[in-house]
Write a protein that holds these residues in place. Structure first.
Motif: not given
Length: 490
Positions: A420-424, A456-459
C-alpha cells in the motif's frame, strides 16, 4: 460391538490366522531377542514383552490382524534409561507409557495423526531402518571372518530361499541353517546365550521395584512420553498400512487404548514397552492372517517355543540374528522414497531428509518427527503467506481501489502493508477484500495500520467485500472503527 463382529474377528479365518500366527511367532523370536540386545536388557525381557503385548492386543486392540510386540523403535528409546537406571526403571517407564497411551486414546488424540505429513512418516520409517542397521554394527567389533561369512550366508538364505518355497519363512530357515553350521563346525562365534540367560519359565506378575515418588517420576516421564508418542505413531502408521492391504477400516482410538493396556500388562510381567510392528504385520497379512486369532497365536506359540525349545534358542549364533535384523532394516526402509525425490516437491524431500537425519543423529525418533512437523509447518506457512495486492484508480471519482487476494495472517502482513502507498493523496481509498481472508490479530492490526495511516493524510477509507468470519474478527478487534482511533505510540 455386536457378537457377530466379535465372532468374525476371532473365528472368521481360523486356518489362515493359526498358520500366519505360527509363522509370525517364529519370526518374532530373533527380533525380540535382537531388540532386547539393542535396548541393553536380557533377551527374556523382549520375549516376555512380545508374548504379553501380542496376546493382550489380540483381545483389546482396534485393528485385527496387526501384530504388536517388542520393537526396534521402542528399544532405541530405552538405551539410556537402562544404562543409567537399570531394568526396574524400564518396567516402571513401560507401565507409565501404557497409562499415557490410554489417555491419548480416551481423549481421541489419534485424530491428530492427520497433522503429520506423509514426508515425515517416510522420514521416520527410513530413520528407523537406518538405526536398526546401525545397532547391528557393534556385533562386528572384534569379530572374525567367520562372523562376516555367517551373516552373508544368513542374508543369502533369507533372500534366495523364497524362490524355492514360501511355505516356511526364510528368516527361520536362515537361523536353523546357520545354527547347525555353527554347532557342526564348533566355530567360536557369539551366541544368544552370551547375551543373557534364557529361562524356560512363564513370566510372573511383578510390581517394578522402584521408589514410588516424584524423583522416580522425573526420571521415567521423559522416556515414557517419548515411548508413548513413538509407539502410537508406529502403531497408527502400521494400522493404516494394514487397512490398505486388507481393504478394511480400524478404530484408531481403540487401538491407542489397546496399545496402552498391552504395555501396562508387559510392564507388570517383566517385559519392555512395545508397539505395532510394520514388518511383522505385513508378514502376517501376506501369510493369510486377518483376525485377532493371528496375534493371539503368535504370542502364545512364541512362549511355547521358549519354554520347550529354550535350550536350543541359546545356541543360535548372533550372526544369524544380525542377518535377520539387516533384512528387517532393508525391508523397513522405503526405497521408493529415494526414487521419488526427483518427482516430489523439493519441500517434501527436504522434510523427509531432515526427519531422517535428525532421528539418526539424535537416536531419538520423537525428535526427528518433531523436527519434520515444525519444518513442514514453516514450509506450509511460507506457501500460503503470499498475498497479492493490485490497484486501480478512478480519476473522475478521485478514488483508488486496492484488491487484496490471499490469506491475511501473521506471516503475510508485512507484504500486505508494503503493497500500500500509505501517503496516498486520493480523496477515497477502497480496500477490496472479496478474495482475501482475515485470520488473526496480526492481520487486523495490519489493516488498522493501513486504514489509520491513510486517514491521517485526509483520505476516506472503506473496507469492501469482507466474508463473514473476517468481518466478525474485524468488528471484535479493530481499532480503526473507534472514534478518534490512533496507532499505539502516536
Amino acid at each position: 460391538m455386536n457378537t457377530n463382529t466379535i465372532k468374525e474377528q476371532w473365528f472368521g479365518n481360523v486356518k489362515g490366522d493359526i498358520l500366519a500366527g505360527i509363522v509370525v511367532a517364529l519370526a518374532l523370536i530373533p527380533e525380540a531377542i535382537a531388540f532386547s540386545i539393542i535396548a541393553g536388557v536380557d533377551p527374556m525381557v523382549g520375549l516376555y514383552a512380545s508374548f504379553a503385548i501380542a496376546v493382550t492386543i489380540a483381545i483389546v486392540g482396534g485393528r485385527p490382524g496387526m501384530i504388536s510386540a517388542a520393537t526396534g523403535a521402542m528399544a532405541l528409546l530405552m538405551v539410556t534409561l537402562v544404562a543409567d537406571h537399570g531394568l526396574q526403571y524400564l518396567m516402571a517407564a513401560t507401565i507409565l507409557t501404557g497409562l499415557l497411551q490410554i489417555l491419548f486414546g480416551v481423549f481421541k488424540l489419534a485424530r491428530f495423526m492427520k497433522f503429520i505429513p506423509r514426508s515425515v512418516m517416510i522420514g521416520f520409517v527410513n530413520a528407523l531402518a537406518i538405526l536398526i542397521f546401525m545397532a547391528q554394527l557393534e556385533q562386528f567389533v572384534d569379530a572374525t571372518w567367520v562372523m562376516y561369512a555367517m551373516v552373508a550366508g544368513a542374508l543369502a538364505i533369507i533372500y534366495l530361499f523364497p524362490r524355492i518355497t514360501k511355505a516356511v519363512p526364510s528368516p527361520l530357515v536362515a537361523i536353523i541353517v546357520i545354527t547347525v553350521i555353527a554347532l557342526m563346525t564348533k566355530s567360536d562365534v557369539r551366541t544368544v546365550g552370551d547375551m543373557g540367560t534364557l529361562t524356560s519359565t512363564l513370566p510372573s506378575f511383578l510390581i517394578p521395584d522402584v521408589p514410588f515418588n516424584l524423583e522416580t517420576l522425573k526420571i521415567i516421564f521423559p522416556y515414557s512420553i517419548a515411548l508413548a508418542i513413538v509407539g502410537l505413531l508406529e502403531s497408527l502408521l502400521t494400522a493404516s498400512i494394514v487397512d490398505d492391504m486388507t481393504d478394511t477400516s480400524s478404530d484408531k482410538n481403540k487401538e491407542s487404548r489397546g496399545q496402552g493396556i498391552a504395555n501396562i500388562v508387559a510392564g507388570l510381567f517383566g517385559g519392555m514397552a512395545g508397539c505395532a510392528m510394520i514388518g511383522q504385520s505385513v508378514i502376517n497379512v501376506k501369510s493369510g492372517g486377518r483376525g485377532r486369532l493371528s496375534a493371539f497365536v503368535a504370542g502364545t506359540f512364541l512362549m511355547f517355543l521358549i519354554i520347550v525349545l529354550g535350550n536350543i534358542v541359546v545356541q543360535i549364533p548372533m550372526a544369524a540374528l544380525v542377518g535377520v535384523m539387516i533384512m528387517v532394516s532393508i525391508g523397513t526402509f522405503d526405497w521408493s522414497s529415494i526414487k521419488g525425490i526427483a518427482k516430489t516437491p523439493v519441500t517434501d524431500s527436504i522434510v523427509m531428509v531432515v526427519t531422517t537425519v535428525t532421528t539418526v543423529f539424535t537416536h531419538d525418533l520423537s525428535k526427528g518427527v518433531f523436527a519434520g512437523i515444525i519444518l513442514s509447518a514453516i514450509f506450509f506457512v511460507a506457501k500460503i503467506s503470499k498475498v497479492k495486492v493490485t490497484s486501480t484508480f478512478d480519476v473522475a471519482a478521485d478514488r483508488r481501489t486496492y484488491f487484496v487476494t490471499g490469506q491475511v495472517f501473521f506471516a503475510s502482513v508485512t507484504d500486505l502493508i508494503e503493497s500500500f502507498d500509505l501517503k496516498e493523496v486520493a480523496k477515497e481509498v477502497v480496500i477490496d477484500l472479496t478474495h482475501a481472508h482475515v485470520w488473526d490479530d496480526s492481520a487486523v492490526a495490519a489493516i488498522d495500520k493501513i486504514v489509520i495511516k491513510l486517514r491521517e493524510s485526509g483520505t476516506l477509507v472503506r473496507l469492501h467485500g469482507l466474508n463473514e468470519p473476517s468481518s466478525h474478527l474485524i468488528d471484535k478487534l479493530a481499532v480503526h472503527k473507534q472514534e478518534g482511533a490512533k496507532l499505539s505510540g502516536h
